[in-house]
Design a protein around this motif. Sequence first.
Motif, PDB file in Angstrom:
ATOM      1  N   ARG A 128       0.834  -1.210   0.000  1.00  0.00           N
ATOM      2  CA  ARG A 128       0.000   0.000   0.000  1.00  0.00           C
ATOM      3  C   ARG A 128       0.866   1.255   0.000  1.00  0.00           C
ATOM      4  NH1 ARG A 128      -2.739  -2.894   3.993  1.00  0.00           N
ATOM      5  NH2 ARG A 128      -1.857  -1.528   5.597  1.00  0.00           N
ATOM      6  N   GLN A 129       1.945   1.221   0.772  1.00  0.00           N
ATOM      7  CA  GLN A 129       2.842   2.376   0.839  1.00  0.00           C
ATOM      8  C   GLN A 129       3.481   2.634  -0.522  1.00  0.00           C
ATOM      9  OE1 GLN A 129       5.580   3.495   4.296  1.00  0.00           O
ATOM     10  NE2 GLN A 129       6.918   2.261   2.995  1.00  0.00           N
ATOM     11  N   ASP A 130       3.918   1.571  -1.207  1.00  0.00           N
ATOM     12  CA  ASP A 130       4.535   1.732  -2.525  1.00  0.00           C
ATOM     13  C   ASP A 130       3.540   2.279  -3.533  1.00  0.00           C
ATOM     14  OD1 ASP A 130       6.930   0.813  -1.524  1.00  0.00           O
ATOM     15  OD2 ASP A 130       6.672  -1.251  -2.265  1.00  0.00           O
ATOM     16  N   VAL A 131       2.285   1.794  -3.471  1.00  0.00           N
ATOM     17  CA  VAL A 131       1.257   2.289  -4.391  1.00  0.00           C
ATOM     18  C   VAL A 131       0.988   3.771  -4.123  1.00  0.00           C
ATOM     19  CG1 VAL A 131      -1.203   2.107  -4.958  1.00  0.00           C
ATOM     20  CG2 VAL A 131       0.187   0.042  -4.777  1.00  0.00           C
ATOM     21  N   ARG A 132       0.864   4.139  -2.856  1.00  0.00           N
ATOM     22  CA  ARG A 132       0.604   5.525  -2.485  1.00  0.00           C
ATOM     23  C   ARG A 132       1.764   6.425  -2.942  1.00  0.00           C
ATOM     24  NH1 ARG A 132      -0.354   4.716   2.578  1.00  0.00           N
ATOM     25  NH2 ARG A 132       1.783   5.035   3.252  1.00  0.00           N
ATOM     26  N   VAL A 137       4.289  10.363  -6.928  1.00  0.00           N
ATOM     27  CA  VAL A 137       5.297  10.646  -7.947  1.00  0.00           C
ATOM     28  C   VAL A 137       4.621  10.941  -9.279  1.00  0.00           C
ATOM     29  CG1 VAL A 137       7.201   9.635  -9.280  1.00  0.00           C
ATOM     30  CG2 VAL A 137       7.121   9.351  -6.804  1.00  0.00           C
ATOM     31  N   GLU A 138       3.590  10.142  -9.639  1.00  0.00           N
ATOM     32  CA  GLU A 138       2.859  10.363 -10.890  1.00  0.00           C
ATOM     33  C   GLU A 138       2.142  11.704 -10.893  1.00  0.00           C
ATOM     34  OE1 GLU A 138       0.186   7.094 -11.581  1.00  0.00           O
ATOM     35  OE2 GLU A 138       1.817   5.639 -11.634  1.00  0.00           O
ATOM     36  N   ALA A 139       1.677  12.128  -9.723  1.00  0.00           N
ATOM     37  CA  ALA A 139       0.974  13.406  -9.610  1.00  0.00           C
ATOM     38  C   ALA A 139       1.944  14.585  -9.604  1.00  0.00           C
ATOM     39  CB  ALA A 139       0.113  13.428  -8.350  1.00  0.00           C
ATOM     40  N   GLY A 140       3.236  14.294  -9.658  1.00  0.00           N
ATOM     41  CA  GLY A 140       4.222  15.373  -9.678  1.00  0.00           C
ATOM     42  C   GLY A 140       4.520  15.943  -8.307  1.00  0.00           C
ATOM     43  N   LYS A 141       4.266  15.206  -7.286  1.00  0.00           N
ATOM     44  CA  LYS A 141       4.518  15.695  -5.921  1.00  0.00           C
ATOM     45  C   LYS A 141       5.462  14.728  -5.171  1.00  0.00           C
ATOM     46  CE  LYS A 141      -0.016  17.801  -5.691  1.00  0.00           C
ATOM     47  NZ  LYS A 141      -1.276  17.881  -4.984  1.00  0.00           N
ATOM     48  N   ARG A 148       7.679   4.609   5.631  1.00  0.00           N
ATOM     49  CA  ARG A 148       7.517   4.312   7.053  1.00  0.00           C
ATOM     50  C   ARG A 148       7.822   2.841   7.285  1.00  0.00           C
ATOM     51  NH1 ARG A 148       2.910   7.941   6.348  1.00  0.00           N
ATOM     52  NH2 ARG A 148       3.358   9.827   7.539  1.00  0.00           N
ATOM     53  N   THR A 149       8.248   2.560   8.494  1.00  0.00           N
ATOM     54  CA  THR A 149       8.527   1.177   8.888  1.00  0.00           C
ATOM     55  C   THR A 149       7.264   0.572   9.481  1.00  0.00           C
ATOM     56  OG1 THR A 149      10.800   1.793   9.373  1.00  0.00           O
ATOM     57  CG2 THR A 149      10.036  -0.278  10.282  1.00  0.00           C
TER      58      THR A 149
END
Length: 197
Positions: A128-132, A137-141, A148-149
């Motif tokens: 989930r963290q990688d998808v978020r 990154v795709e949104a340019g932000k 997070r661990t």
Amino acid sequence: MTMTADFSAVEDAKAAKAARREASRAKSLQTIGKVDKVLNLLALGWITPLLKMFAGEPVLPQLREFWRMLGIPLLAIGIFLYGWAVLAPTVKTSLGAVPGPVEVWEQAVSLYDDHVEGRAKEAAFYERQDVRNAKWVEAGKPERVKYRTYTGAPTYVDQIYTSLQTVFLGFLIATLFAVPIGILCGLSPAINSAFNP
């Protein structure tokens, strides 16, 4: 004279065949002796008597050795498990009866299932963290990307692993200090007096 020569030739052939068989047997036993060292390191030394039997050693002594090395330990384990299964429910403590082998096995399976479930939750968290982060990154932000661990509770298997690491580290540190100090104490009466007042 030919009959005696033929008889002598047959006897010589038999003797040569017996000598070859004995040499082969001796070579096999020598190889078994070398393999035995490895088998003993792997706690499989009970295989050696079986190998010796197949190499032509007398069967009864090898069976006795096999019984001593494998049969007696298995019998002792069986007696222990039987005694545990029969006597455990009769022992009452303030927390209840002592669990028998079946209950312990069921609990071990349950704890392992909890471990597998915990690892699945951890994998899902990182997924989930990688998808978020990929969406940011795709949104340019990219500044909003955070790693997070996973902070889920450690499983029983994780706790065992941590305990083994702790014990090993403690043993390693103790060895690094204790062995040199012990050597120094053995070599010098003055240092020995300093550590053993």
